[in-house]
Motif scaffolding. Sequence first.
Motif, PDB file in Angstrom:
ATOM      1  N   GLN A  98      39.433  38.693  38.371  1.00  0.00           N
ATOM      2  CA  GLN A  98      38.851  37.690  39.248  1.00  0.00           C
ATOM      3  C   GLN A  98      39.000  38.126  40.702  1.00  0.00           C
ATOM      4  O   GLN A  98      39.994  38.753  41.071  1.00  0.00           O
ATOM      5  CB  GLN A  98      39.536  36.335  39.040  1.00  0.00           C
ATOM      6  N   SER A 152      40.849  38.819  32.119  1.00  0.00           N
ATOM      7  CA  SER A 152      39.762  38.701  33.091  1.00  0.00           C
ATOM      8  C   SER A 152      40.191  39.341  34.411  1.00  0.00           C
ATOM      9  O   SER A 152      41.380  39.484  34.684  1.00  0.00           O
ATOM     10  CB  SER A 152      39.378  37.240  33.332  1.00  0.00           C
ATOM     11  N   SER A 172      40.680  42.243  44.017  1.00  0.00           N
ATOM     12  CA  SER A 172      40.642  41.652  42.686  1.00  0.00           C
ATOM     13  C   SER A 172      42.040  41.314  42.189  1.00  0.00           C
ATOM     14  O   SER A 172      43.029  41.931  42.577  1.00  0.00           O
ATOM     15  CB  SER A 172      39.973  42.612  41.693  1.00  0.00           C
TER      16      SER A 172
END
Length: 514
Positions: free
Chosen positions: A380, A378, A366
């Motif tokens: 991702q 966020s 990630s």
Amino acid sequence: MSEGELTVDNRGCYFKGDSRLKTGIFMGTSKGFGFVRIEGLSDDIFIPESMTKGAFDKDQVQEGEIINILSRNTKEVVGTYQKNKSFGFVIPDNQKFGDDIFIEEKNSQGAVSGHKVIVELTSFGSSKKNPEGKVIEIIGHINDPGVDIMSIILANGIPTEFPPEVMNQIKGIGNDPSPSDFSGRKDLRDVYMVTIDGEDAKDLDDAVSLSMEGDIYKLGVHIADVSHYVTENSYLDKEAINRGTSVYLVDRVIPMLPHKLSNGICSLNAGTDRLALSCIMDIDKKGNVIGHEIAETVINVNHRMTYTLVKNILEEKSVQAMPKDEAETAKYSESVPMFVLMEELAQILREKRKKRGSIDFDLPESKIKLNEEGFPESIQPYERNVATKIIEDFMLIANETVAEDFFWQEPPFVYRTHETPDPEKIQKLGIFINNFGYTIHFNQDEIHPMEISKLLAKVESKPEEALISRLTLRSMKQARYTDTCEGHFDFALQNTTVILHHLSGVILIYRFIG
């Protein structure tokens, strides 16, 4: 203790000197108990909370019930300050520390609740009394942007500045290599090559080249020759050894080498002459390396590519996947055939590894995206696509080739070793996966990596894939570096070929033996 003196333990048993005592490093836990790691012993020693004798994480101790704390390795602690009326406490960020630290009002430096601070310990406390300390630096408030990252940096003792001696040394290094640096090097500046990295990469460590000569692939993996500038026993060398590695945090990189090297003359920037160490391999259609050359070289990268650009090109097999710009299209047009060839060779190499039982743990990674103020907005997933796999495959074959070359030469060398898993852990794994309807075949002594590879193939795309893949990984032994060739289980390599973690490791070894 004088020679011949006897010592009595808690049970009233006598023994000579300290012959029964072992020295090791205490590893604390957030729950109070801990373990002592002793060099030469395969298993750590469990220490219950009642017997830790006030030892902190990383203290040097004598094990069993802890008899003595030989040295304190924790002198400063990073934590969050909590103010009371006439005193305060610091709650350590490191949960293994165990106790809050008492701070007298006069030693608080005016810290308020919520401040991240660095505390110097003045007393290590006891089983009945908290350790004490004084605030020596206020990092900032816990809600201020960047304070959390800086706290991590300071808590782990990561140096953010380079010593004056190092900065003075790099003053004598230019921005580009001089013609005199090319002496004795193989000139590959006419060889077409590219770097392929992530969009946000700043230092470009490796470049790749590929061409066909008849039915033979000629693959080149070229690594920046850092050892030309980081000379043995220099200030740069000693500082690099002290740091050990670059540190990658969510919002910054703390480099092992000054930016003038890491982002400058040791970065394979397109259109600039650079010194490199190259592994040039002749590979047949079956993926066999039938010839190779390892050389000090001078190179000039043609293009700086990204994983996304190469992925897009290969999906379309043309530059039509590129931005609709005539200059961009012309810029990459001559690269397309090479990228297609790279995908073809990478697939051949991957299939060969698969046949011998190489294990591919395709676990998701990630990336945290931050906003302009430094707060996460966020998380991702890193995309593992055709381009990233190409680079992985080329680095692996280069590492195998270099390691095998040095194995037969028999100079001092460091190998990345991954031993066969413990049968007990594999047996537990077998019992667990049986609940999901899967089996693995093994005997009491060992398991073949092909069995692990088959298991991962069976669970691919299934709901239980992530769970079983991670448990399987945890059943493996941890890879380590050794000075003898002991094989690599994950890649199903025996005897002569072993894997270095990353080809940049070759730079260090090359300097070591050369």
